[in-house]
Write a protein that holds these residues in place. Structure first.
Motif, short mmCIF file in Angstrom:
data_model
loop_
_atom_site.label_atom_id
_atom_site.label_comp_id
_atom_site.label_asym_id
_atom_site.label_seq_id
_atom_site.Cartn_x
_atom_site.Cartn_y
_atom_site.Cartn_z
N ALA A 1 67.90 82.06 60.17
CA ALA A 1 66.55 82.51 59.82
C ALA A 1 65.52 81.42 60.11
O ALA A 1 64.42 81.70 60.61
CB ALA A 1 66.50 82.90 58.35
N SER B 1 67.76 88.09 62.86
CA SER B 1 67.91 87.31 61.63
C SER B 1 68.16 88.21 60.43
O SER B 1 69.04 87.94 59.59
CB SER B 1 66.66 86.46 61.39
N VAL C 1 66.07 85.03 51.94
CA VAL C 1 66.11 85.28 53.39
C VAL C 1 65.96 86.76 53.69
O VAL C 1 65.22 87.17 54.59
CB VAL C 1 67.41 84.72 54.00
N ASP D 1 62.78 88.12 55.77
CA ASP D 1 62.95 88.78 57.07
C ASP D 1 62.45 90.22 57.02
O ASP D 1 61.87 90.72 58.01
CB ASP D 1 64.42 88.74 57.49
#
Length: 317
Positions: free
Chosen positions: A17, A133, A167, A171
């Motif tokens: 990421a 990602s 994360v 994302d």
């Protein structure tokens, strides 16, 4: 709800990421400067904030995984939540603050200095990179949720591994932000009015505020000392109560000491005829069973105690 083996996977997820966000941040900044789009510059700030966040999350995983020592007998797991909280605050202040401020300025000034084509190209490439990602984060979430026999949504809500939650949210927000930026740029080009570009920038800032607040709340809760989820607590209690020499579990306390470290402490009423040796053997068996079933359980403490009103004396291990 986090597996010790999942810590390595979380590091990989954070690294992927971070690399994706760094590449995207540079591309967005160049496109924003060329096109003059407020939404593109806000997206660049968004990606810079995400990249810094990934660095802080990497520190959280590394520093939180250090082994116990004499000064910190329960390890450093709680430190991971400190760094993760700082990551959320950085997104809140830097990313969201810039996006909202720049959006308001664009609406008031109504200036646009360049071509739109660069924005469209970078938005399309960024969407592809961010999708890769996010796909990795989604795979980890699904794998962990299956291991815990729960849904991905419930896993994200209850997991003590706030890095994978951060994360995933970042994302997801990145893809939504790209769509908002694309809509703002397109409407501004079609109408010739920079109002839409500014509104898109403000909406990206609001999105960042929401995304930052969720992991921030989770990390604060874990720093205070959060218990394990109710279902897991019930399974632990049943495991201890099912031991032959145990009459009942009077009190069960649990606490997350880190993303993959759980402490279990219980007051247990043993059978009347249980000897000291039997109590010790039962306590050892309880620890063996619990750690075998749940590798995240690092410490198990049982306190032999009598059921109130029975007249049984407390026993020492």
């Amino acid at each position: 709800m986090a597996a010790p083996g999942g810590r390595t996977e979380s590091v990989g997820t954070v690294v992927v990421a971070g690399a994706a966000n760094l590449a995207v941040a540079v591309a967005k900044l160049v496109a924003g400067l060329i096109s003059g789009s407020a939404a593109m510059l806000s997206e660049a700030a968004h990606s810079v904030a995400d990249t810094t966040t990934e660095v802080l999350l990497y520190l959280a995983l590394r520093r939180g995984s250090r082994p116990p020592d004499t000064r910190h007998p329960f390890g450093y797991g709680m430190e991971s939540y400190v760094w993760a909280l700082l990551a959320a605050l950085f997104t809140f202040v830097a990313g969201a603050g810039f996006a909202v401020t720049h959006g308001v300025t664009t609406i008031l000034v109504h200036e646009h200095s360049g071509d739109y084509l660069a924005s469209y190209v970078v938005l399309a490439v960024s969407f592809a990179i961010e999708s890769v990602s996010l796909a990795r984060a989604v795979r980890q979430v699904r794998r962990e949720s299956r291991r815990w026999r729960t849904t991905p949504r419930r896993f994200l809500r209850l997991t003590a591994d706030t890095t994978v939650k951060a994360v995933f949210l970042e994302d997801s927000a990145a893809l939504i932000g790209l769509l908002l930026a694309a809509a703002g740029v397109a409407l501004s080009e079609l109408t010739g009015d920079e109002l839409y570009d500014g509104i898109a920038s403000i909406l990206i800032g609001v999105l960042l505020l929401v995304v930052a607040s969720i992991p921030a709340y989770s990390n604060v809760s874990l720093l205070v000392g959060r218990a394990v989820p109710a279902r897991l607590r019930g399974e632990i209690a049943d495991e201890v109560a099912g031991l032959p020499a145990v009459r009942r579990v009077e009190t069960l306390l649990t606490m997350q000491l880190g993303p993959a470290d759980i402490l279990v402490a219980a007051k247990v009423d043993f059978a009347d005829d249980a000897s000291g040796a039997t109590i010790e053997a039962t306590a050892d068996e309880a620890e063996r069973r619990l750690t075998a079933r749940y590798p995240e359980i690092r410490y198990v403490f049982l306190d032999p105690t009598a059921t109130p009103g029975t007249g049984h004396a407390d026993r020492d291990r």
